[in-house]
Design a protein around this motif. Structure first.
Motif, mmCIF file in Angstrom:
data_model
loop_
_atom_site.group_PDB
_atom_site.id
_atom_site.type_symbol
_atom_site.label_atom_id
_atom_site.label_comp_id
_atom_site.label_asym_id
_atom_site.label_seq_id
_atom_site.Cartn_x
_atom_site.Cartn_y
_atom_site.Cartn_z
ATOM 1 N N LYS A 8 5.209 0.006 3.253
ATOM 2 C CA LYS A 8 3.905 -0.158 3.888
ATOM 3 C C LYS A 8 3.798 0.671 5.170
ATOM 4 N N GLU B 235 10.713 1.039 -11.120
ATOM 5 C CA GLU B 235 9.896 0.125 -11.903
ATOM 6 C C GLU B 235 10.797 -0.679 -12.851
ATOM 7 N N ARG C 281 1.116 -11.999 -1.900
ATOM 8 C CA ARG C 281 0.992 -11.348 -0.597
ATOM 9 C C ARG C 281 2.334 -10.837 -0.088
ATOM 10 N N PRO D 272 6.026 -9.800 -5.141
ATOM 11 C CA PRO D 272 5.216 -10.414 -6.194
ATOM 12 C C PRO D 272 6.008 -11.325 -7.127
ATOM 13 N N ASP E 57 -2.482 -9.912 -10.686
ATOM 14 C CA ASP E 57 -3.105 -8.878 -9.864
ATOM 15 C C ASP E 57 -2.738 -7.525 -10.477
ATOM 16 N N PRO E 58 -3.727 -6.709 -10.837
ATOM 17 C CA PRO E 58 -3.426 -5.434 -11.514
ATOM 18 C C PRO E 58 -2.480 -4.528 -10.722
ATOM 19 N N SER E 59 -2.480 -4.638 -9.392
ATOM 20 C CA SER E 59 -1.674 -3.730 -8.579
ATOM 21 C C SER E 59 -0.175 -3.971 -8.737
ATOM 22 N N VAL E 60 0.214 -5.139 -9.185
ATOM 23 C CA VAL E 60 1.642 -5.445 -9.328
ATOM 24 C C VAL E 60 1.964 -5.975 -10.727
ATOM 25 N N GLU E 61 1.097 -5.686 -11.675
ATOM 26 C CA GLU E 61 1.284 -6.243 -13.019
ATOM 27 C C GLU E 61 2.584 -5.765 -13.668
ATOM 28 N N SER E 62 3.105 -4.618 -13.246
ATOM 29 C CA SER E 62 4.329 -4.114 -13.863
ATOM 30 C C SER E 62 5.510 -5.049 -13.635
ATOM 31 N N TYR E 63 5.403 -5.942 -12.644
ATOM 32 C CA TYR E 63 6.477 -6.888 -12.376
ATOM 33 C C TYR E 63 6.307 -8.202 -13.136
#
Length: 373
Positions: A261, A270, A321, A324, A335-341
């Motif tokens: 960040k 990933e 937050r 994830p 949440d699409p931004s962290v769906e890979s997890y």
């Protein structure tokens, strides 16, 4: 005895209303009547005591209090080992204060399960949406104990627990864990000391118990690659950020996310990068109910709310937050931004919270021998 016509009509009406009320009561499903009785009894108890590890639980508890304002949620927080020791001391003193333990599955498995002080979980589920296994990942409830009865796991996350310097590493070069053993990475790997308390053991469990890796992989990784061990997670992240090392094993997720960040040249592999598969952890998402708990109805109420789609949605929202995590309910959208997890039913993975993957003495022995070479 003779009844007047008016009295006869009154009796008939009373009988009708009594019959109607009985019929109305019988028309309710059994679970609904049990739920109403549980809610009423929970309000009389007035509180539920939850012992839990650290995290945004207070926000989850605030949501519960908004839903059931008449029930006080007593929160006792700390490290898993400290909380378990406290509970056992209390019980030896005949003080039964804890209703629920929330945290990773390891503490209840290591302490409460062998002490036989946990309540079977299935009987505590009242709401059909909670009991229905098709609502959950892989169409089943998930447990962290050998019997599949006492330690309910409701949360999961898949990840590699590996970070890298994005200026030094092209992640496309990695398709297998064995790619870590390429000569170019010799002396360029830093790892958290596997024997350090708090070490994220998921990576080590996966490597040791996955047939395509196992002892052979660990022996070569720690014996041939000049891996540097550290006992300071922040140091690992700093070293990666300045390019002293290219890859970090078991780098603390919160430290890595914080550095990312800030715009530092760090990234995480990933979860599905490596062909050998992935592993699922239950970071803090397990529930255990202590026997002889002081507020049994409020306990049922809290558990059913937390495992409902409402409770799981709120839990997942608060935890996204930070690092994830995901509800294992299939009907809670990620949440699409962290769906890979998020774990997926088609994934090839092991659930490292399961007891059959917890013994790492063999792995430690292999690493110790490799480091002496």
């Amino acid at each position: 005895m003779r009844f007047s016509p008016g009295a006869a009509v009154s009796c008939a009406l009373l009988f009708y209303f009594w019959l109607a009320s009985v019929h109305a009561g019988q028309s309710k499903p059994a679970w609904e009547m049990e739920w109403e009785q549980t809610v009423e009894a929970a309000r009389k108890e007035g509180q539920v005591s939850v012992y839990h590890t650290r995290g945004p639980f207070d926000q989850v508890f605030a949501d519960f209090n908004k839903r059931y304002p008449g029930i006080k949620l007593v929160s006792v927080t700390g490290r898993g080992g400290d909380l378990s020791a406290r509970i056992m001391v209390e019980r030896r003193a005949e003080k039964y204060l804890a209703d629920i333990y929330m945290g990773s599955a390891g503490t209840p498995l290591d302490v409460f399960y062998p002490a036989k002080i946990l309540e079977p979980f299935q009987a505590l589920m009242i709401l059909p949406e909670v009991r229905e296994q098709s609502n959950w990942f892989r169409k089943q409830h998930h447990y962290g104990d050998p019997e599949g009865k006492f330690i309910f796991v409701f949360e999961g996350v898949v990840r590699s627990d590996m970070a890298y310097n994005s200026n030094l590493v092209d992640p496309k070069e990695f398709r297998s864990y064995w790619d870590l053993l390429k000569p170019k990475w010799k002396g360029k790997i830093v790892a958290m000391d596997p024997k350090l308390a708090g070490f994220p053991t998921g990576l080590l469990q996966f490597a040791y118990y996955t047939p395509e890796l196992g002892a052979k992989f660990l022996r070569q990784l720690f014996g041939d690659m000049d891996v540097t061990l550290s006992r300071d997670g922040r140091q690992i992240v700093d070293w990666l950020a300045v390019g002293k090392f290219a890859v970090g094993l078991a780098a603390p997720a919160n430290e890595v996310f914080s550095a990312m960040k800030q715009g530092l040249p760090l990234a995480r592999f990933e979860p599905r990068t490596f062909k050998e598969g992935i592993y699922m952890r239950a970071t803090q998402g397990s529930l255990s109910v202590l026997s002889r708990n002081p507020h049994p109805n409020a306990t049922k109420l809290f558990i059913n709310w937390l495992l409902s789609i409402e409770g799981q949605t709120r839990y997942q929202m608060h935890y996204l937050r930070g690092d994830p995590v995901f509800s294992l309910r299939e009907d809670v959208p990620p949440d699409p931004s962290v769906e890979s997890y998020r774990p997926k039913p088609v994934d090839k993975f092991i659930s490292v919270y399961r007891p059959e993957f917890r013994d790492l003495q063999g792995a430690y022995k292999v690493i110790d021998e490799a480091l002496k070479r």
